[in-house]
Design a protein around this motif. Structure first.
Motif: not given
Length: 630
Positions: A122-127, A141-147
């Motif tokens: 998962s990847v956390t990104y700033p405001s 927030g945080t983005a995650s992948s389903s693959g």
């Protein structure tokens, strides 16, 4: 335990830190083992066995030869399996590097944007961005992948924070690289587990069958690695240059994984083709030994006989330039090295020829007898004599009438002629002499294949002379149509060889229609006398009608016309007819049916013919004993 991506044992950190150069180092080690085994095999076959055969006789010597041959086979197996291990590891490293590059690019993008990539991908990104109401920065927030990127349709909703989409892309790329690497690891782990030898000192057919399966599985797993670079659609000259431009390691890998492709690729040097095909021969024997259908058993007998002769150390030395089980089978064998020989001949067999024991015993003998004869005629010039079974010659079958029609048509000969020209272009590309003397030889239906090859645009590459023996025609009206000049076309036709006297198409049509019409009329005339009368009338009418139809069409045909054009032995064709023995009559007691058709190359049965062929092949066609054309 380091957490990883959901459902995967591999983490992106492990993929990032994977040392592919260590895999390649291990591959190099297996490569060295493969090369040592190949060198040991070569020493056994080229030095120990040759010396033992030349200096020792008796049962003890024969037993020693058998044990050395077995040892040589063992080294050949070690060479093959170690080569497969090397390529497996190199292919694994190659595919893993691709995923590493994709992962590194994603991680670099994350670092540049000051995003955090977590162990689970998962990847956390700033405001970022501005709120529509108060203009304040939007929360990170945080983005995650389903693959499953690329497989799910977009939702149509877009997060207002501009970092969200970028973080999602990075998360998808990280997860995609790790999932692909895990699948690669799984594929190659299975191959490596199965690459192991049976216990003991013998290498039976079952072991070679397993080796064939190993090679096929590696090719499936490796995919584009190596395979796509093979120039299968290039010219023979371009293939020669491609091979010359490879590193030694690349060549060894191709020979280990694709011996069938490299061994049958026109333009590859003869020594390389021979090495590849000797290995592929063992793989084919192992593969076919596991089947019990008629085709497999027939071809297996031929392959075993070729293998026996290769192991026997014949003189002149044998070079296996092609081998395969497609169609009726493929086999190209040279006696003498065609890349170094000044005189090269390539003989195309005809009707009924297939990869079987008869081919391996008799057709190979014809090529060998020609090589020996040419060396006797011109001992100061080196010779390579080839038998080329690179097409499906027509077969006669009692159960498949449709298959018998092939011999009456040019279809398979045209296909064969095109393949033959490719092979001959390969010989021209790899022969090291400035101006080698090359002879094309066609026997029986094979003479039609050679004739049609000669009539293709540009003719047969590199050919100086053409020999036609036992020919039903070449598809040409005159020798001038064969592209080498009539003074370089030579014909042998035995008086009792009925194949050289085949009916032409009009005569056959008249015979057939007359036979049918006469038989029908005879039945009508004889029917008042009852069933026996009708039958007798049909026979008499059929014979009379057939003869009438034949002679009617014969009267309209040229004297020298046969089924496939002009009789090459006839004066209208314009070739040089050389003297051959008349041969036994078709039904002569103590002789095989149509034996005269098979004796042209046999020095014991037709010395005159075999000597004349040897003179032409050795570049001394001016010394042939001539015979008047028909």
């Amino acid at each position: 335990m380091t957490p990883g991506l959901p459902g995967l044992s591999l983490t992106w950190a492990q993929l990032r830190d994977l040392k592919c150069d260590e895999l390649e180092g291990a591959a190099d080690g297996w490569g060295r083992s493969s090369n040592r085994a190949d060198a040991a095999r070569d020493r056994i076959e080229q030095q120990l066995l040759t010396g033992l055969r030349d200096t020792q006789e008796g049962e003890a010597a024969q037993a020693a030869v058998q044990r050395l041959r077995q040892l040589g086979r063992n080294f050949q197996y070690v060479y093959t399996e170690c080569g497969l291990l090397r390529t497996t590891l190199n292919s694994l490293a190659h595919e893993m590097r691709i995923q590493q590059r994709g992962l590194k690019e994603a991680l670099d993008d994350a670092a540049a944007l000051k995003y955090t990539v977590h162990p689970d991908g998962s990847v956390t990104y700033p405001s970022g961005g501005e709120g529509l109401v108060d203009g304040a920065p939007l929360k990170g927030g945080t983005a995650s992948s389903s693959g499953l990127q690329g497989l799910l349709p977009p939702s149509g909703l877009t997060a207002p924070n501009p970092h969200a989409a970028k973080a999602q892309d990075i998360a998808d790329r990280v997860t995609g690289a790790v999932r692909a690497a895990a699948e690669i690891d799984w594929r190659y782990a299975g191959i490596l587990r199965r690459l192991r030898a049976e216990e003991g000192l013998k290498v039976p057919d079952s072991t070679w069958r397993d080796a064939a399966g190993d090679a096929a599985e590696l090719r499936n797993a490796a995919g584009a690695y190596l395979r796509d670079a093979i120039p299968r659609d290039a010219s023979p000259a371009d293939r020669r240059d491609w091979w010359a431009g490879l590193t030694q390691e690349q060549r060894e890998e191709y020979l280990a994984v694709y011996p069938d492709l490299i061994g049958n690729l026109d333009g590859i040097p003869a020594l390389v083709r021979d090495a590849a095909n000797r290995d592929n021969l063992q793989l084919l024997i192992g593969e076919l030994s596991g089947r019990d259908d008629d085709k497999a058993m027939t071809q297996l007998a031929g392959l075993r006989e070729i293998d026996r002769q290769l192991g026997a150390g014949t003189q002149p030395p044998m070079f296996l330039l092609g081998i395969g089980d497609e169609g009726n089978g493929r086999a190209i064998v040279s006696y003498g090295n065609p890349d170094t020989a000044q005189n090269v001949s390539a003989y195309v067999p005809g009707l009924g020829t297939a990869l079987d024991r008869d081919f391996a015993e008799n057709c190979l003998k014809r090529a060998r007898d020609t090589a020996i004869g040419a060396a006797e005629v011109n001992p100061d010039s080196s010779t390579a004599s080839i038998v080329w079974l690179g097409y499906d010659a027509p077969q006669l079958s009692m159960s498949d009438v449709a298959a018998n029609l092939d011999v009456a048509g040019e279809g398979t000969a045209r296909i064969g002629g095109t393949s033959y020209n490719s092979f001959m272009a390969g010989l021209s590309a790899t022969n090291q002499n400035e101006d080698p003397h090359v002879t094309a030889i066609g026997h029986s239906y094979g003479s039609l294949a050679v004739g049609l090859a000669a009539q293709e645009k540009g003719g047969i590459p590199g050919v100086d002379d053409i020999i036609l023996v036992g020919s039903p025609g070449t598809g040409a009206r005159t020798a001038d149509e064969l592209g080498v000049g009539r003074e370089h076309v030579f014909v042998g036709a035995a008086e009792n060889d009925s194949v050289t006297k085949t009916l032409n198409s009009r005569e056959t049509s008249g015979l057939g229609s007359g036979l049918a019409g006469g038989a029908s009329a005879g039945v009508v005339v004889g029917s008042p006398l009852g069933p026996m009368g009708a039958a007798a009338g049909g026979v008499v009418g059929g014979v009379a009608g057939g003869l009438t139809g034949y002679f009617a069409q014969d009267a309209q045909s040229k004297e020298g016309e046969v089924w496939f054009g002009t009789d090459p032995a006839h004066q209208d064709f314009g070739a040089n007819r050389f003297k051959v023995d008349a041969g036994p009559e078709p039904l002569q007691r103590g002789h095989a049916f149509m034996e005269a058709h098979s004796n042209y190359f046999h020095p014991a049965k037709d010395q005159m013919s075999s000597d004349n062929i040897a003179r032409i092949v050795s570049g001394r066609s001016g010394e042939i004993v001539r015979e008047r054309p028909r």
